[in-house]
Design a protein around this motif. Structure first.
Motif, mmCIF file in Angstrom:
data_model
loop_
_atom_site.group_PDB
_atom_site.id
_atom_site.type_symbol
_atom_site.label_atom_id
_atom_site.label_comp_id
_atom_site.label_asym_id
_atom_site.label_seq_id
_atom_site.Cartn_x
_atom_site.Cartn_y
_atom_site.Cartn_z
ATOM 1 N N GLN A 414 0.832 -1.203 0.000
ATOM 2 C CA GLN A 414 0.000 0.000 0.000
ATOM 3 C C GLN A 414 0.873 1.262 0.000
ATOM 4 N N ILE A 415 1.897 1.230 -0.833
ATOM 5 C CA ILE A 415 2.772 2.393 -0.971
ATOM 6 C C ILE A 415 2.734 2.824 -2.431
ATOM 7 N N TRP A 416 3.269 3.995 -2.724
ATOM 8 C CA TRP A 416 3.158 4.545 -4.069
ATOM 9 C C TRP A 416 4.395 4.343 -4.920
ATOM 10 N N TRP A 417 5.521 4.110 -4.300
ATOM 11 C CA TRP A 417 6.775 3.970 -5.059
ATOM 12 C C TRP A 417 6.980 2.508 -5.425
ATOM 13 N N GLY A 418 7.004 2.217 -6.724
ATOM 14 C CA GLY A 418 7.203 0.843 -7.155
ATOM 15 C C GLY A 418 6.397 0.551 -8.408
ATOM 16 N N HIS A 419 6.326 -0.707 -8.786
ATOM 17 C CA HIS A 419 5.547 -1.141 -9.945
ATOM 18 C C HIS A 419 4.072 -1.203 -9.546
ATOM 19 N N GLN A 420 3.263 -0.343 -10.126
ATOM 20 C CA GLN A 420 1.834 -0.373 -9.807
ATOM 21 C C GLN A 420 1.219 -1.640 -10.393
ATOM 22 N N ILE A 421 0.377 -2.275 -9.629
ATOM 23 C CA ILE A 421 -0.203 -3.557 -10.028
ATOM 24 C C ILE A 421 -0.989 -3.379 -11.328
ATOM 25 N N PRO A 422 -0.728 -4.228 -12.338
ATOM 26 C CA PRO A 422 -1.381 -4.066 -13.649
ATOM 27 C C PRO A 422 -2.801 -4.625 -13.671
ATOM 28 N N VAL A 423 -3.618 -4.089 -12.798
ATOM 29 C CA VAL A 423 -5.017 -4.494 -12.674
ATOM 30 C C VAL A 423 -5.867 -3.232 -12.682
ATOM 31 N N TRP A 424 -6.958 -3.262 -13.445
ATOM 32 C CA TRP A 424 -7.864 -2.123 -13.512
ATOM 33 C C TRP A 424 -9.270 -2.574 -13.116
ATOM 34 N N HIS A 425 -9.980 -1.709 -12.420
ATOM 35 C CA HIS A 425 -11.321 -2.017 -11.920
ATOM 36 C C HIS A 425 -12.325 -1.035 -12.503
ATOM 37 N N LYS A 426 -13.549 -1.539 -12.746
ATOM 38 C CA LYS A 426 -14.684 -0.676 -13.079
ATOM 39 C C LYS A 426 -15.666 -0.755 -11.927
ATOM 40 N N SER A 427 -15.790 0.349 -11.213
ATOM 41 C CA SER A 427 -16.646 0.335 -10.028
ATOM 42 C C SER A 427 -18.111 0.173 -10.394
ATOM 43 N N SER A 428 -18.475 0.526 -11.642
ATOM 44 C CA SER A 428 -19.886 0.476 -12.029
ATOM 45 C C SER A 428 -20.436 -0.942 -12.081
ATOM 46 N N ASN A 429 -19.581 -1.895 -12.440
ATOM 47 C CA ASN A 429 -20.090 -3.275 -12.560
ATOM 48 C C ASN A 429 -19.132 -4.311 -11.988
ATOM 49 N N ASP A 430 -18.196 -3.865 -11.130
ATOM 50 C CA ASP A 430 -17.233 -4.762 -10.495
ATOM 51 C C ASP A 430 -16.386 -5.537 -11.509
ATOM 52 N N GLU A 431 -16.254 -5.015 -12.721
ATOM 53 C CA GLU A 431 -15.446 -5.670 -13.742
ATOM 54 C C GLU A 431 -13.973 -5.470 -13.431
ATOM 55 N N VAL A 432 -13.163 -6.497 -13.683
ATOM 56 C CA VAL A 432 -11.718 -6.448 -13.434
ATOM 57 C C VAL A 432 -10.986 -6.788 -14.729
ATOM 58 N N TYR A 433 -9.949 -5.999 -15.033
ATOM 59 C CA TYR A 433 -9.116 -6.264 -16.201
ATOM 60 C C TYR A 433 -7.670 -6.401 -15.738
ATOM 61 N N VAL A 434 -7.019 -7.469 -16.152
ATOM 62 C CA VAL A 434 -5.611 -7.697 -15.845
ATOM 63 C C VAL A 434 -4.857 -7.791 -17.165
ATOM 64 N N GLY A 435 -3.842 -6.939 -17.355
ATOM 65 C CA GLY A 435 -3.129 -6.964 -18.621
ATOM 66 C C GLY A 435 -1.834 -6.190 -18.580
ATOM 67 N N VAL A 436 -1.057 -6.348 -19.645
ATOM 68 C CA VAL A 436 0.245 -5.693 -19.736
ATOM 69 C C VAL A 436 0.080 -4.200 -19.997
ATOM 70 N N GLN A 437 -0.972 -3.846 -20.754
ATOM 71 C CA GLN A 437 -1.281 -2.450 -21.038
ATOM 72 C C GLN A 437 -2.658 -2.090 -20.488
ATOM 73 N N PRO A 439 -6.546 -1.055 -20.161
ATOM 74 C CA PRO A 439 -7.693 -1.403 -21.019
ATOM 75 C C PRO A 439 -8.189 -0.178 -21.772
ATOM 76 N N LYS A 440 -8.867 -0.417 -22.884
ATOM 77 C CA LYS A 440 -9.455 0.672 -23.648
ATOM 78 C C LYS A 440 -10.836 0.994 -23.094
ATOM 79 N N GLY A 441 -11.253 2.213 -23.296
ATOM 80 C CA GLY A 441 -12.570 2.613 -22.829
ATOM 81 C C GLY A 441 -12.501 3.446 -21.575
ATOM 82 N N ASP A 442 -13.636 3.983 -21.162
ATOM 83 C CA ASP A 442 -13.718 4.852 -19.989
ATOM 84 C C ASP A 442 -14.153 4.087 -18.758
ATOM 85 N N GLY A 443 -13.933 4.716 -17.617
ATOM 86 C CA GLY A 443 -14.437 4.168 -16.358
ATOM 87 C C GLY A 443 -13.496 3.221 -15.654
ATOM 88 N N TRP A 444 -12.315 2.986 -16.223
ATOM 89 C CA TRP A 444 -11.364 2.073 -15.601
ATOM 90 C C TRP A 444 -10.462 2.836 -14.630
#
Length: 867
Positions: A414-437, A439-444
């Motif tokens: 829970q610190i800011w310095w380092g490799h940020q975890i490559p996971v993105w969340h959409k709070s609107s529908n609890d969708e999770v994206y895990v990837g090297v880059q 995700p495309k689109g808004d809300g992530w």
């Protein structure tokens, strides 16, 4: 160019290093047809400064790299620095506090900006200090654990592990540091003994003990061992009511073998949210859990009147309340327990159940040698199957024990310095994206946590070898990047990983885990573990006791880098800690001066050019070539077997004893200039891996090989010699040594040696000069008026009246016998050989052997006198 009278390292070292670096001496060539040798430098923290641990690994790895070049190998020693997430984060937060602000006030982007500015300056400092140690690493390939290519590697590995089911997110108990507001791994928790109160409490019909009454508010399970006959009448699942801290509670009986019947009353209540063992019991039995302490170390509303108070504030008040209610039965004020501390920030660890990211080490999800195995199983197999050699071998048992007890690895911080975890969340529908880059689109929104530093460091041996340009091309897979990276295909697996035994679990094991999983191959063929460097009294060096600490950056200007390197090498042994003080550094500076003076003498004899054909002309010449050959083979064999101190000991005795004390002195009687020059050049090659600055300076100052630097010279292949001639010189040495010894212990000063042997007579000038005699005379028969020599295979007598020295020799015999007995008793004392410092045991053994040899020799001489 004449060598100055004294060696002043500070005048040469920086210039020598610059010459090496500019000359490309450190640069590896993957296209070379030479055998390849590679080492990944353990990356020091970019915020740190050079300490003795760094100095030791830099010295040992440099010895390996330089010796490998001398063997005709293409060498890649890859340097780099680590972003040191928690350590760096702590430094920046401390700086912000001094400025009257904090990270939440300035925000994440500003925090990262200030951190980057700080570490760029600090990184330059540590790299400059690495150069000061003489490290011959390939700076053109310098890597940093936050480089773009390494970040790509981190994201690729995280994504792959997630898709393979090896990374998951879940609620598990973790080590929480309220001070730094982050989790830390099990291996980063230090345990410090602390005296604290142990309380015995009444809990319904049971008595329980605890050192942490502040965690007991939510305790509603009583756990006992199923085989404890004292509690056989209580049944699993049975309930009862009990008066507790804030009123009556309903408690349930649980039977579990994790309970130690011998500790306390054999009965305990559990706090699953704040204790690992309790959490595991709750997991096995499906029990409820409730948080008592928040993430700032304050009690929650479940604590009633104590809510909002810190642990230190609330504990005595809770104990007092329990005393008033009659629940406190006893207090042991002298209870010793282990306080868990974050090894980085020294914050007190508070176990917490948290939603975190974990690596599953037990899931059989990777193929290894034709079988689907778990990460744990592969980590064990590579050592068991001999794919990786662990030196010293005794650490295999420790390694296996750690593997067998390894739990899923919490990798989120829970610190800011380092490799940020490559996971993105959409709070609107609890969708999770895990990837090297992203995700495309808004809300992530990207997961705010960063990865454990050891996650990125685990990829070090191979992620540093991928082509940075290929890593920019996201149309390529990681496998394609690896296949197209010439450095990876040339230098991986690396030849050896040299590091301290204290990070075997932190780092070495995790490199094995990640590398076998990603690349399908081992990260290195050999692991050499050095020990820690301690004070002369065996204590851990501490900044709080500066008088006990040896600072490399203070030692180098005063004594020279090579003196420090040699001091470290002389005390090192695989897996063994060593003691180091200024006295050992001074002794090795004296050794550097010895080699310098030898070079000055030979330069004075030979002159500034060395072009005459090398030849032999006397027994001493053959003898020194024999000694040079033995030393070259022995040093090389020891270095290839990672016996660094043994290799240096051979070098030390060759230079100090064989070359300086004998051959140089013998050359003053019958000089062979070309051979003196040849032996000096080969000696510089032998010494170069150990003392690179000194040897390169002498090599350059002599000017005999102006077109070549010593760093580019191959290991000596010694000229042919005649063994019989070499043996004759050994016999002459024995004669001279005994003459010196007998004159010293008898209190007389014999001036003449009588002999019947032609070998001594042919070398009479040599024997006379080295033995401190006026002359050597021939005798046709035994010389009854003299003292017969006993050590050599020659008939020779010192012109000393035996009757005058018999008493002094007898006294000396008693002295030697007494010394031998004292040393033998010391060595035979139970536990001495196991517990005493190894260098002291070796010294005692050597002194005993010498005393016994002298005792035997004197007895023989005295027996002859009786006859």
């Amino acid at each position: 160019m004449k060598l100055p009278s004294t060696y002043e390292p500070e005048k040469y070292e920086a210039k020598i290093y610059e010459k090496w670096e500019k000359g490309g001496a450190f640069i590896a060539d993957p296209a070379s047809d030479k055998p390849h040798f590679s080492i990944s430098m353990p990356p020091p923290n970019e915020t740190g400064t050079l300490h003795l641990g760094h100095a030791l690994f830099l010295t040992l790895q440099d010895v390996m790299a330089r010796h490998a070049r001398q063997q005709g190998k293409d060498v890649l020693w890859l340097p780099g620095t680590d972003h040191a997430a928690i350590a760096t984060n702590a430094v920046i937060e401390r700086m912000l506090a001094e400025q009257g602000t904090h990270k939440h006030e300035i925000g994440r982007e500003e925090f990262l900006k200030r951190t980057r500015e700080f570490v760029s300056n600090s990184r330059n400092t540590i790299n400059k200090q690495i150069r000061a140690m003489g490290a011959s690493c390939d700076w053109s390939r310098t890597r940093y654990t936050l480089d773009d290519a390494l970040n790509r590697s981190v994201n690729e590995v995280f994504t792959k592990m997630y898709k393979d089911g090896l990374i998951y997110r879940g609620h598990r108990i973790v080590n929480w540091d309220p001070k730094l507001e982050t989790t830390v791994s099990d291996d980063e928790v230090d345990h410090q003994e602390e005296k604290a109160a142990l309380y015995t409490l009444q809990y319904g019909p049971f008595q329980i003990t605890t050192a942490r009454p502040e965690t007991k508010f939510g305790d509603k399970y009583v756990v006992m061992h199923p085989d404890d006959n004292r509690n056989a009448r209580y049944k699993e699942g049975e309930t009862f009511e009990a008066e507790w801290i804030n009123g009556k509670i309903k408690a349930t009986i649980v039977k579990d073998s994790a309970v130690d019947p011998e500790f306390g009353t054999g009965v305990m209540t559990i706090t699953p949210w704040h204790d690992l063992t309790d959490f595991e019991i709750a997991e096995r039995h499906g029990l409820e859990r409730e948080q008592i302490i928040d993430y700032n170390g304050k009690l929650l509303p479940i604590a009633g009147e104590f809510a909002g108070q810190s642990i230190q504030e609330a504990r005595p008040k809770i104990v007092e309340k329990m005393r008033a209610k009659g629940l406190l039965l006893d207090t042991d004020e002298n209870y010793i327990h282990n306080l868990a501390l974050n090894s980085r920030g020294k914050g007190v660890i508070e176990p917490q159940i948290m939603l975190q990211w974990f690596v599953d080490v037990n899931r059989p999800a990777m193929e290894w040698k034709g079988q689907m195995r778990s990460l744990k199983e592969v980590m064990r197999a590579v050592i068991e199957d001999g794919d990786i050699d662990l030196i010293p071998k005794r650490f295999e048992k420790v390694y296996y024990h750690w593997i067998d007890n390894l739990r899923d690895w919490c990798i989120s911080r829970q610190i800011w310095w380092g490799h940020q975890i490559p996971v993105w969340h959409k709070s609107s529908n609890d969708e999770v994206y895990v990837g090297v880059q992203p995700p495309k689109g808004d809300g992530w929104k990207q997961d705010p946590d960063t990865l454990d530093t050891w996650f990125s460091s685990a990829l070090w041996t191979w992620s540093t070898l991928i082509d940075p340009e290929l890593a920019k091309d996201y149309s390529l897979s990681l496998e394609e990047i690896l296949q197209g990276s010439i450095d990876f295909n040339t230098y991986h697996p690396t030849s050896v990983m040299e590091t301290g035994w204290d990070i075997l679990f932190f780092w070495v094991s995790r490199m094995i885990l990640a590398t076998t999983y990603v690349t399908g191959e081992i990260p290195f063929k050999t692991v050499y573990l050095h020990g820690l460097v301690r004070t002369e009294t065996g204590k851990k060096m501490s900044k709080s006791s500066p008088e006990t600490t040896v600072d490399p950056m203070e030692v180098i200007p005063k004594y020279g880098t090579d003196a420090l390197r040699l001091a470290l090498i002389s005390g090192t042994g695989a897996g063994n800690d060593q003691r180091l003080g200024i006295s050992r550094i001074v002794a090795n500076r004296n050794f550097c001066n010895k080699l310098w003076n030898i070079a000055r003498y030979i330069e004075g004899v030979v002159g500034e050019t060395n072009r005459e054909e090398v030849h032999t002309k006397n027994d001493g010449d053959h003898w020194i070539l024999n000694k040079l050959s033995i030393s070259a083979k022995g040093i090389s064999k020891d270095l290839e077997s990672f016996r660094f101190s043994e290799a240096y000991e051979t070098l030390y005795h060759f230079i100090w004893d064989d070359l300086a004390d004998w051959y140089v002195e013998a050359s003053k009687v019958d000089r062979n200039e070309p051979l003196l020059a040849y032996v000096l050049e080969q000696t510089l090659k032998l010494a170069h891996p150990f003392a690179p600055f000194l040897t390169e300076t002498i090599w350059g100052e002599l000017g005999w090989n102006q077109d070549n630097m010593l760093i580019g010279e191959l290991w000596p292949k010694v000229l042919a010699f005649d063994s019989a001639s070499a043996q004759r010189f050994d016999q002459l040495k024995l004669v001279v040594s005994e003459i010196r010894w007998l004159n010293a212990i008898s209190g007389t000063k014999a001036q003449v040696l009588y002999c019947k042997d032609a070998v001594i007579l042919d070398n009479s000038q040599l024997v006379a000069k080295l033995g401190g005699l006026k002359e050597v005379k021939q005798t046709a028969q035994d010389y009854s008026g003299g003292l017969r020599l006993s050590s050599a295979a020659f008939d020779a007598w010192l012109d000393t009246n035996p009757n005058e020295v018999k008493a002094s020799l007898a006294d000396k015999l008693k002295e030697y016998e007494g010394n031998a007995l004292t040393l033998k008793n010391r060595l035979d004392k139970p536990g001495y050989r196991d517990n005493a410092p190894k260098e002291l045991v070796a010294q005692s053994q050597e002194e005993l052997s010498e005393a016994q040899a002298k005792t035997d020799q004197l007895r023989k001489i005295l027996e002859d006198l009786k006859g």
